[in-house]
Scaffold this motif. Sequence first.
Motif, PDB file in Angstrom:
ATOM      1  N   LYS A 117       0.497  -1.589   0.229  1.00 42.01           N
ATOM      2  CA  LYS A 117       0.161  -0.299  -0.040  1.00 42.01           C
ATOM      3  C   LYS A 117       0.732   1.250  -0.337  1.00 42.01           C
ATOM      4  N   LEU A 118       2.073   1.065   0.233  1.00 42.39           N
ATOM      5  CA  LEU A 118       2.479   1.898  -0.360  1.00 42.39           C
ATOM      6  C   LEU A 118       2.603   3.635  -1.493  1.00 42.39           C
ATOM      7  N   ALA A 119       1.940   3.193  -2.087  1.00 44.39           N
ATOM      8  CA  ALA A 119       1.976   4.061  -3.866  1.00 44.39           C
ATOM      9  C   ALA A 119       0.443   4.751  -3.164  1.00 44.39           C
ATOM     10  N   ASP A 120      -0.703   4.289  -2.709  1.00 45.64           N
ATOM     11  CA  ASP A 120      -1.938   5.095  -2.195  1.00 45.64           C
ATOM     12  C   ASP A 120      -1.068   5.545  -0.538  1.00 45.64           C
ATOM     13  N   TRP A 121      -0.042   5.385   0.278  1.00 43.40           N
ATOM     14  CA  TRP A 121      -0.245   6.235   1.224  1.00 43.40           C
ATOM     15  C   TRP A 121       1.011   6.902   0.898  1.00 43.40           C
ATOM     16  N   VAL A 122       1.801   7.250   0.241  1.00 44.37           N
ATOM     17  CA  VAL A 122       2.366   8.508   0.019  1.00 44.37           C
ATOM     18  C   VAL A 122       1.874   9.526  -1.399  1.00 44.37           C
ATOM     19  N   LYS A 123       0.748   9.254  -1.974  1.00 44.90           N
ATOM     20  CA  LYS A 123      -0.207  10.051  -2.313  1.00 44.90           C
ATOM     21  C   LYS A 123      -0.508  10.528  -1.134  1.00 44.90           C
ATOM     22  N   GLY A 124      -1.464  10.417  -0.640  1.00 46.87           N
ATOM     23  CA  GLY A 124      -2.076  11.218   0.476  1.00 46.87           C
ATOM     24  C   GLY A 124      -0.360  11.858   1.774  1.00 46.87           C
ATOM     25  N   HIS A 125       0.267  11.885   1.740  1.00 49.66           N
ATOM     26  CA  HIS A 125       1.217  12.555   2.439  1.00 49.66           C
ATOM     27  C   HIS A 125       3.139  12.583   1.230  1.00 49.66           C
TER      28      HIS A 125
END
Length: 323
Positions: free
Chosen positions: A143-151
Amino acid sequence: MFLDTEMRIKRFTPQSARLLNLRPGDTGRPLAEIAPNLRDDQLLAHALSVLEDLLPIETEVLADDGTHYLRRIQPYRTRDNRIEGVVVTFIDITLRIAAEAAIRSSEERYRMLFERSPMCLLEQDWSEVRRCLLASCPEPEAKLADWVKGHPEQAARCRDRVRLKTINKAALRLLSAATAEQVSEASQRFFPLDPPSQYQALLDDLLRGRGGVHELATLTLEGTTIPTLLHAVPAFGHEGSLARVLVAVIDISERKAMERQLADREQRLAAILDTVADGVIGIDRSGSIGEFNAAAERLFGCPARKAIGEPLQRFLLPGPAQS
């Protein structure tokens, strides 16, 4: 093949008999006396070394028929853990050798095309960016890509960890640089992904293992700004690590100049149409209205925003004919 402490043959398998040129009566024969069907001048020396040091030795050898083997020698221990000699095994690695040769050949062809290509190409390493993000991400790696998108602030913090691996001559010429080191020392200066959302979008594409295309203003070493199209994609096999990202940079200066010329012509045409006294209507091939000047608005009592896209018949044919 099993050898005793005197380097005499104790026993062997049928497969090793063919490879080592052994016969059933060769049991007890010294290893030094055999004439194997392979090129292995170090077989006896390695066997003695393993017996003395008790450390396994592996080496690749070539049989007379062209078959490649991984030859492994290790101490032979009995059930009560006594050393009674060494055991020699041969593993067929011909397919692996062929695959490695194909990979080397493919890599050599790729490097030749990379260097000689008229397109501006470079390779970047984004693996440290990925590690930097993983160190801060509380979510599972998937889920790294989704987390980075929000941070986005975390993405910005790791941005300077992009590394240049190599760059071809065409790209050096575009950037007015003489060496790859000049580009590596100021990579963000040459390829400023601004606004930050542009960098964020490219990072999101790479983290998801896919390519991304972005327009940016590339700054040369001489200070000239060149409009370019940057296409970045993870190399095959590196989609997860991002240790190898292929980047193509296309100079779109001519395209941008043509777009500006076209926009200028459109503006001049619009200015002319709005100042003439006659009503002017422009239509496309399907008969739909694409131009509707101010005089036409007054003549037909319809604003241009409502007329654009309507069929011409609505304005030029009488009511009964329309029906």
